[in-house]
Design a protein around this motif. Structure first.
Motif, mmCIF file in Angstrom:
data_model
loop_
_atom_site.group_PDB
_atom_site.id
_atom_site.type_symbol
_atom_site.label_atom_id
_atom_site.label_comp_id
_atom_site.label_asym_id
_atom_site.label_seq_id
_atom_site.Cartn_x
_atom_site.Cartn_y
_atom_site.Cartn_z
ATOM 1 N N GLY A 1 0.813 -1.211 0.000
ATOM 2 C CA GLY A 1 0.000 0.000 0.000
ATOM 3 C C GLY A 1 0.847 1.262 0.000
ATOM 4 N N TYR A 2 1.923 1.262 0.785
ATOM 5 C CA TYR A 2 2.819 2.425 0.799
ATOM 6 C C TYR A 2 3.503 2.603 -0.556
ATOM 7 C CZ TYR A 2 2.253 3.168 5.778
ATOM 8 O OH TYR A 2 1.728 3.447 7.016
ATOM 9 N N PHE A 3 3.856 1.496 -1.202
ATOM 10 C CA PHE A 3 4.484 1.570 -2.516
ATOM 11 C C PHE A 3 3.491 2.141 -3.538
ATOM 12 C CE2 PHE A 3 6.375 -0.247 -6.420
ATOM 13 C CZ PHE A 3 7.628 0.323 -6.299
ATOM 14 N N ALA A 4 2.236 1.732 -3.441
ATOM 15 C CA ALA A 4 1.197 2.276 -4.318
ATOM 16 C C ALA A 4 1.029 3.775 -4.071
ATOM 17 C CB ALA A 4 -0.128 1.547 -4.095
ATOM 18 N N LEU A 5 1.036 4.190 -2.801
ATOM 19 C CA LEU A 5 0.904 5.607 -2.468
ATOM 20 C C LEU A 5 2.065 6.410 -3.048
ATOM 21 C CD1 LEU A 5 -0.524 7.933 -1.006
ATOM 22 C CD2 LEU A 5 0.717 7.276 1.068
ATOM 23 N N ALA A 6 3.281 5.909 -2.903
ATOM 24 C CA ALA A 6 4.452 6.608 -3.447
ATOM 25 C C ALA A 6 4.336 6.763 -4.965
ATOM 26 C CB ALA A 6 5.728 5.860 -3.078
ATOM 27 N N ASN A 7 3.880 5.725 -5.641
ATOM 28 C CA ASN A 7 3.693 5.805 -7.089
ATOM 29 C C ASN A 7 2.603 6.807 -7.458
ATOM 30 O OD1 ASN A 7 5.186 3.684 -8.955
ATOM 31 N ND2 ASN A 7 4.949 2.793 -6.925
ATOM 32 N N ASP B 1 -8.915 8.996 -13.675
ATOM 33 C CA ASP B 1 -8.434 8.524 -14.971
ATOM 34 C C ASP B 1 -7.339 7.478 -14.801
ATOM 35 O OD1 ASP B 1 -6.367 10.154 -14.162
ATOM 36 O OD2 ASP B 1 -6.503 11.531 -15.845
ATOM 37 N N LEU B 2 -6.949 7.204 -13.563
ATOM 38 C CA LEU B 2 -5.972 6.171 -13.254
ATOM 39 C C LEU B 2 -6.206 5.703 -11.824
ATOM 40 C CD1 LEU B 2 -3.312 4.586 -13.880
ATOM 41 C CD2 LEU B 2 -2.069 6.574 -12.974
ATOM 42 N N ILE B 3 -6.179 4.393 -11.622
ATOM 43 C CA ILE B 3 -6.290 3.817 -10.285
ATOM 44 C C ILE B 3 -4.982 3.086 -10.006
ATOM 45 C CG2 ILE B 3 -7.477 2.140 -8.820
ATOM 46 C CD1 ILE B 3 -9.985 2.598 -10.572
ATOM 47 N N ILE B 4 -4.348 3.433 -8.894
ATOM 48 C CA ILE B 4 -3.125 2.756 -8.475
ATOM 49 C C ILE B 4 -3.425 2.053 -7.162
ATOM 50 C CG2 ILE B 4 -0.705 3.008 -7.808
ATOM 51 C CD1 ILE B 4 -0.594 5.532 -9.562
ATOM 52 N N VAL B 5 -3.169 0.772 -7.122
ATOM 53 C CA VAL B 5 -3.488 -0.036 -5.945
ATOM 54 C C VAL B 5 -2.312 -0.946 -5.636
ATOM 55 C CG1 VAL B 5 -4.631 -1.824 -7.331
ATOM 56 C CG2 VAL B 5 -5.274 -1.545 -4.956
ATOM 57 N N GLY B 6 -2.128 -1.240 -4.363
ATOM 58 C CA GLY B 6 -1.079 -2.179 -3.969
ATOM 59 C C GLY B 6 -1.472 -3.603 -4.297
ATOM 60 N N ALA C 1 -6.820 -7.653 -8.090
ATOM 61 C CA ALA C 1 -7.171 -8.365 -9.321
ATOM 62 C C ALA C 1 -8.523 -7.889 -9.847
ATOM 63 C CB ALA C 1 -7.191 -9.873 -9.075
ATOM 64 N N TYR C 2 -9.483 -7.691 -8.953
ATOM 65 C CA TYR C 2 -10.801 -7.207 -9.360
ATOM 66 C C TYR C 2 -10.672 -5.839 -10.032
ATOM 67 C CZ TYR C 2 -15.628 -5.717 -9.350
ATOM 68 O OH TYR C 2 -16.865 -5.272 -9.750
ATOM 69 N N SER D 1 -7.590 3.224 -16.736
ATOM 70 C CA SER D 1 -6.320 2.527 -16.573
ATOM 71 C C SER D 1 -6.070 2.232 -15.101
ATOM 72 C CB SER D 1 -5.179 3.370 -17.132
ATOM 73 O OG SER D 1 -5.328 3.534 -18.517
ATOM 74 N N SER D 2 -5.419 1.114 -14.855
ATOM 75 C CA SER D 2 -5.071 0.774 -13.484
ATOM 76 C C SER D 2 -3.645 0.273 -13.437
ATOM 77 C CB SER D 2 -6.027 -0.292 -12.914
ATOM 78 O OG SER D 2 -5.928 -1.487 -13.649
ATOM 79 N N MET D 3 -3.029 0.448 -12.267
ATOM 80 C CA MET D 3 -1.668 -0.025 -12.043
ATOM 81 C C MET D 3 -1.658 -0.764 -10.717
ATOM 82 S SD MET D 3 1.732 2.258 -11.589
ATOM 83 C CE MET D 3 2.672 1.910 -10.134
ATOM 84 N N VAL D 4 -1.129 -1.971 -10.717
ATOM 85 C CA VAL D 4 -0.983 -2.736 -9.485
ATOM 86 C C VAL D 4 0.485 -2.609 -9.090
ATOM 87 C CG1 VAL D 4 -1.185 -4.986 -8.400
ATOM 88 C CG2 VAL D 4 -2.843 -4.291 -10.142
ATOM 89 N N ALA D 5 0.731 -1.902 -7.997
ATOM 90 C CA ALA D 5 2.103 -1.604 -7.565
ATOM 91 C C ALA D 5 2.621 -2.705 -6.651
ATOM 92 C CB ALA D 5 2.128 -0.256 -6.851
ATOM 93 N N ARG D 6 3.839 -3.120 -6.937
ATOM 94 C CA ARG D 6 4.530 -4.088 -6.092
ATOM 95 C C ARG D 6 5.780 -3.427 -5.558
ATOM 96 N NH1 ARG D 6 3.495 -9.446 -6.206
ATOM 97 N NH2 ARG D 6 1.965 -10.167 -7.668
ATOM 98 N N SER D 7 6.177 -3.815 -4.345
ATOM 99 C CA SER D 7 7.409 -3.246 -3.792
ATOM 100 C C SER D 7 8.599 -4.053 -4.244
ATOM 101 C CB SER D 7 7.344 -3.221 -2.278
ATOM 102 O OG SER D 7 7.117 -4.497 -1.770
#
Length: 131
Positions: A4-10, A95-100, A116-117, A125-131
């Motif tokens: 979640g913190y990595f997603a927030l930073a992105n 216009d973009l969703i970033i989630v951990g 995944a949902y 557009s969505s981005m799934v952020a990984r640390s």
């Protein structure tokens, strides 16, 4: 979570770079509470206050990192991904969703069900952020 913190930073980086609004959202999934806590109004209120305090910290951090237009939203529902995709994102005009890529303990190598949902069902557009 670390994811979640990595997603927030992105998200902060992207919003700052694009001079865009940043909406930080936390969703309380009522199913994550024990049956006893879900039926205890005091426990639900305490959890909401905890999440709202976290949102205030996330907003202050985003602003300290250069994000200019930051808003926070607290919501609750059965499934966080559904609430985010079907209610919050359309309401704020995302216009973009970033989630951990968070998943339950024991499944750290896999993507979480809510991430995944969102990746499958988001209309933007969505981005799934990984640390």
């Amino acid at each position: 979570s670390e994811q979640g913190y990595f997603a927030l930073a992105n998200a902060i980086h992207q919003a700052s770079e694009d001079n865009a609004q940043l909406t930080i959202t936390t969703i309380l999934e009522m199913g994550d509470l024990s049956t006893i806590d879900a039926l205890n109004l005091g426990a639900v209120i305490a959890k909401r206050k905890e999440f709202e305090a976290n949102l205030a910290r996330y907003k202050a951090y985003a602003e300290s990192q250069g994000a200019k237009n930051v808003q926070t939203i607290f919501a609750d529902g059965a499934k966080a991904g559904e609430v985010l995709v079907n209610q919050i994102a359309p309401e704020v005009g995302a216009d973009l969703i970033i989630v951990g890529a968070h998943s339950k303990q024991g499944f750290w190598d896999s993507i979480g069900s809510q991430a995944a949902y969102i990746a499958r069902h988001a209309k933007v557009s969505s981005m799934v952020a990984r640390s």
